[in-house]
Design an enzyme around this catalytic site. Structure first.
Site, PDB file in Angstrom:
ATOM      1  N   ASN A  27       0.807  -1.229   0.000  1.00 48.25           N
ATOM      2  CA  ASN A  27       0.000   0.000   0.000  1.00 48.25           C
ATOM      3  C   ASN A  27       0.835   1.271   0.000  1.00 48.25           C
ATOM      4  OD1 ASN A  27       0.619  -0.930   2.808  1.00 48.25           O
ATOM      5  ND2 ASN A  27      -0.175   1.086   3.292  1.00 48.25           N
ATOM      6  N   GLY A  29       4.972   3.335  -0.695  1.00 49.55           N
ATOM      7  CA  GLY A  29       6.376   3.386  -1.101  1.00 49.55           C
ATOM      8  C   GLY A  29       6.757   2.431  -2.227  1.00 49.55           C
ATOM      9  N   GLY A  31       6.736  -0.818  -2.363  1.00 50.35           N
ATOM     10  CA  GLY A  31       5.786  -1.914  -2.574  1.00 50.35           C
ATOM     11  C   GLY A  31       4.645  -1.489  -3.477  1.00 50.35           C
ATOM     12  N   TYR A 185      17.574  -2.489  13.424  1.00 54.17           N
ATOM     13  CA  TYR A 185      17.261  -2.458  11.985  1.00 54.17           C
ATOM     14  C   TYR A 185      18.358  -3.188  11.207  1.00 54.17           C
ATOM     15  CZ  TYR A 185      15.847  -0.662   7.378  1.00 54.17           C
ATOM     16  OH  TYR A 185      15.437  -0.564   6.059  1.00 54.17           O
TER      17      TYR A 185
HETATM   18  N1  LIG Z   1      13.145   3.693   1.665  1.00 57.45           N
HETATM   19  C1  LIG Z   1      14.421   3.369   1.737  1.00 57.45           C
HETATM   20  O1  LIG Z   1      15.324   4.239   1.640  1.00 57.45           O
HETATM   21  C2  LIG Z   1      14.837   1.944   1.933  1.00 57.45           C
HETATM   22  C3  LIG Z   1      16.210   1.646   1.926  1.00 57.45           C
HETATM   23  C4  LIG Z   1      16.602   0.327   2.120  1.00 57.45           C
HETATM   24  C5  LIG Z   1      15.656  -0.657   2.296  1.00 57.45           C
HETATM   25  N2  LIG Z   1      14.323  -0.346   2.302  1.00 57.45           N
HETATM   26  C6  LIG Z   1      13.356  -1.422   2.508  1.00 57.45           C
HETATM   27  O2  LIG Z   1      12.322  -1.329   1.557  1.00 57.45           O
HETATM   28  C7  LIG Z   1      11.132  -1.925   2.061  1.00 57.45           C
HETATM   29  C8  LIG Z   1       9.927  -1.072   1.706  1.00 57.45           C
HETATM   30  O3  LIG Z   1       9.962   0.124   2.478  1.00 57.45           O
HETATM   31  P1  LIG Z   1       9.547   1.554   1.926  1.00 57.45           P
HETATM   32  O4  LIG Z   1      10.788   2.363   1.856  1.00 57.45           O
HETATM   33  O5  LIG Z   1       8.682   1.439   0.733  1.00 57.45           O
HETATM   34  O6  LIG Z   1       8.731   2.119   3.194  1.00 57.45           O
HETATM   35  P2  LIG Z   1       7.174   2.428   3.444  1.00 57.45           P
HETATM   36  O7  LIG Z   1       6.638   3.348   2.438  1.00 57.45           O
HETATM   37  O8  LIG Z   1       7.089   2.804   4.877  1.00 57.45           O
HETATM   38  O9  LIG Z   1       6.519   1.011   3.228  1.00 57.45           O
HETATM   39  C9  LIG Z   1       6.655  -0.016   4.185  1.00 57.45           C
HETATM   40  C10 LIG Z   1       5.446  -0.907   4.102  1.00 57.45           C
HETATM   41  O10 LIG Z   1       5.563  -1.914   5.118  1.00 57.45           O
HETATM   42  C11 LIG Z   1       4.319  -1.987   5.772  1.00 57.45           C
HETATM   43  N3  LIG Z   1       4.410  -2.557   7.117  1.00 57.45           N
HETATM   44  C12 LIG Z   1       5.081  -2.085   8.190  1.00 57.45           C
HETATM   45  N4  LIG Z   1       4.849  -2.880   9.252  1.00 57.45           N
HETATM   46  C13 LIG Z   1       4.020  -3.865   8.834  1.00 57.45           C
HETATM   47  C14 LIG Z   1       3.396  -4.964   9.465  1.00 57.45           C
HETATM   48  N5  LIG Z   1       3.537  -5.210  10.773  1.00 57.45           N
HETATM   49  N6  LIG Z   1       2.610  -5.786   8.719  1.00 57.45           N
HETATM   50  C15 LIG Z   1       2.427  -5.541   7.408  1.00 57.45           C
HETATM   51  N7  LIG Z   1       2.948  -4.497   6.765  1.00 57.45           N
HETATM   52  C16 LIG Z   1       3.739  -3.678   7.475  1.00 57.45           C
HETATM   53  C17 LIG Z   1       3.836  -0.547   5.812  1.00 57.45           C
HETATM   54  O11 LIG Z   1       2.476  -0.507   6.139  1.00 57.45           O
HETATM   55  P3  LIG Z   1       1.798   0.862   6.685  1.00 57.45           P
HETATM   56  O12 LIG Z   1       1.598   1.737   5.482  1.00 57.45           O
HETATM   57  O13 LIG Z   1       0.544   0.386   7.305  1.00 57.45           O
HETATM   58  O14 LIG Z   1       2.766   1.458   7.676  1.00 57.45           O
HETATM   59  C18 LIG Z   1       4.126  -0.163   4.381  1.00 57.45           C
HETATM   60  O15 LIG Z   1       3.145  -0.662   3.524  1.00 57.45           O
HETATM   61  C19 LIG Z   1      11.371  -2.130   3.563  1.00 57.45           C
HETATM   62  O16 LIG Z   1      11.619  -3.498   3.809  1.00 57.45           O
HETATM   63  C20 LIG Z   1      12.607  -1.326   3.848  1.00 57.45           C
HETATM   64  O17 LIG Z   1      13.382  -1.851   4.913  1.00 57.45           O
HETATM   65  C21 LIG Z   1      13.902   0.930   2.099  1.00 57.45           C
END
Ligand SMILES: NC(=O)c1ccc[n+]([C@@H]2O[C@H](COP(=O)([O-])OP(=O)(O)OC[C@H]3O[C@@H](n4cnc5c(N)ncnc54)[C@H](OP(=O)(O)O)[C@@H]3O)[C@@H](O)[C@H]2O)c1
Length: 320
Positions: A27, A29, A31, A185
């Site tokens: 929902n 970022g 994903g 983390y």
């Molecule tokens: N952004 C970066 O710079 C970066 C860098 C390195 C790695 N990553 C990795 O990329 C992945 C995606 O993150 P993103 O950057 O797109 O962040 P994001 O926009 O915060 O998306 C994270 C997603 O995970 C969901 N989530 C969190 N806790 C959860 C739970 N208990 N059960 C089910 N869903 C849950 C969130 O749901 P809600 O919307 O309900 O909170 C949201 O849909 C993560 O694994 C992150 O560690 C990101």
């Protein structure tokens, strides 16, 4: 500033009709962009999220934009193993084969806390929830073979804001050491990478390819426990871009490559990195795939031990 790695355009011309994917945290970022692109190419995509109303809003938007495929929204809270089991049970009731699972959901640098099952929140959500989910969907992935599992790790598996990535088997849940959000983390993201490495070896002969990904430093809601999202998105955005932050479409490239590019099947267990921040700056340009500079990331014994410990923690029987 080097340019981010981008997928060759022909990858997005592939017709994915008849294929089914699950994207956790679909929902928001990275994903959300992943779901959108797969649906555009004709796939059936299960948008798994903990806030189904939010997922439903995105499903309607993607459908209204004319996606060729179908988006289904399903409830999944990775911080609750009961919810993970319920998600898998429902998925298996209505789908036979799964062609790709993207273990994308995650939290970063959260305040100290526990999941419903009593695990440290980041290890429990980012790793253990996904570990159980993947095990429960392995049969469907085998039916969908050749299939893929893509696990979102991070360059922070190497070093996160000064904390080196390390799996502390004596204190996985921060019960004996003071809690540190960045150390937790880093541990969870190293666990993600090792999960991919360990699982890849187990399922290679089943036609399932498993890899891990660092998506880059991406402008998403992930930052929210460390800085207000509005400050990132508005106030500081130009400066953060200059420092290397990329947009969600760029941030989804590595996941989409890992999921769709044919050559990935030749690299089971590999780590695919967008531009990143590593202890050794020579790695900062990333690579599809590349060796992790963290020696623990290629330690087979650590991967096997983590596999056995995770299995036990989520309540699965040991194999054999
Ligand atoms: N952004 C970066 O710079 C970066 C860098 C390195 C790695 N990553 C990795 O990329 C992945 C995606 O993150 P993103 O950057 O797109 O962040 P994001 O926009 O915060 O998306 C994270 C997603 O995970 C969901 N989530 C969190 N806790 C959860 C739970 N208990 N059960 C089910 N869903 C849950 C969130 O749901 P809600 O919307 O309900 O909170 C949201 O849909 C993560 O694994 C992150 O560690 C990101």
């Amino acid at each position: 500033m080097p340019k981010p790695h981008m997928c060759p355009p022909e990858l997005f011309q592939q017709d994915l009709s008849g294929k089914t994917y699950v994207v956790t945290g679909g929902n928001s970022g990275i994903g959300l962009v992943t779901v959108e692109q797969l649906a555009k190419q004709g796939a059936t995509v299960v948008l798994a999220c903990r806030r189904p109303a939010e997922g439903e809003r995105e499903r309607e938007r993607i459908t209204a934009a004319g996606a060729k495929g179908r988006v289904e929204v399903a409830a999944l809270d990775l911080a609750d193993l009961q919810s993970v089991r319920a998600f898998a049970e429902n998925f298996l009731k209505s789908h036979d084969a799964l062609h790709g699972l993207v273990n994308n959901a995650g939290v970063m640098n959260t305040a100290t806390g526990k999941t419903k099952d009593g695990f440290e929140v980041q290890f429990g959500t980012n790793h253990l929830g996904h570990y159980l989910l993947t095990e429960l969907l392995l049969g469907a992935l085998e039916k969908g073979a050749p299939s893929r599992v893509v696990v979102l790790s991070s360059c922070y598996h190497d070093k996160a804001q000064g904390r080196e990535g390390h799996i502390d088997f004596d204190d996985l849940q921060f019960e004996r050491r003071p809690y540190d959000g960045w150390a937790a983390y880093a541990q969870s993201k190293l666990a993600n990478l090792l999960h991919a490495r360990g699982l890849a070896a187990r399922v290679r002969d089943k036609g399932i390819t498993v890899v891990s990904v660092h998506p880059g430093w991406v402008r998403t809601n992930l930052i929210r426990a460390s800085m207000p999202v509005w400050a990132q998105d508005y106030l500081l955005r130009p400066f953060l871009h200059l420092a290397g932050m990329i947009e969600p479409w760029e941030g989804a490239q590595t996941s989409l490559y890992a999921l769709l590019a044919p050559d990935v099947a030749q690299h089971p267990g590999a780590y695919y990195s967008q531009l990143g921040m590593y202890r050794d700056k020579r790695f900062n340009k990333g690579g599809w795939p590349m060796e992790s500079p963290n020696p623990e990331a290629s330690d087979v014994k650590v991967a096997e031990r983590l596999d056995a410990v995770s299995r036990k923690l989520v309540g699965l029987a040991q194999p054999g």
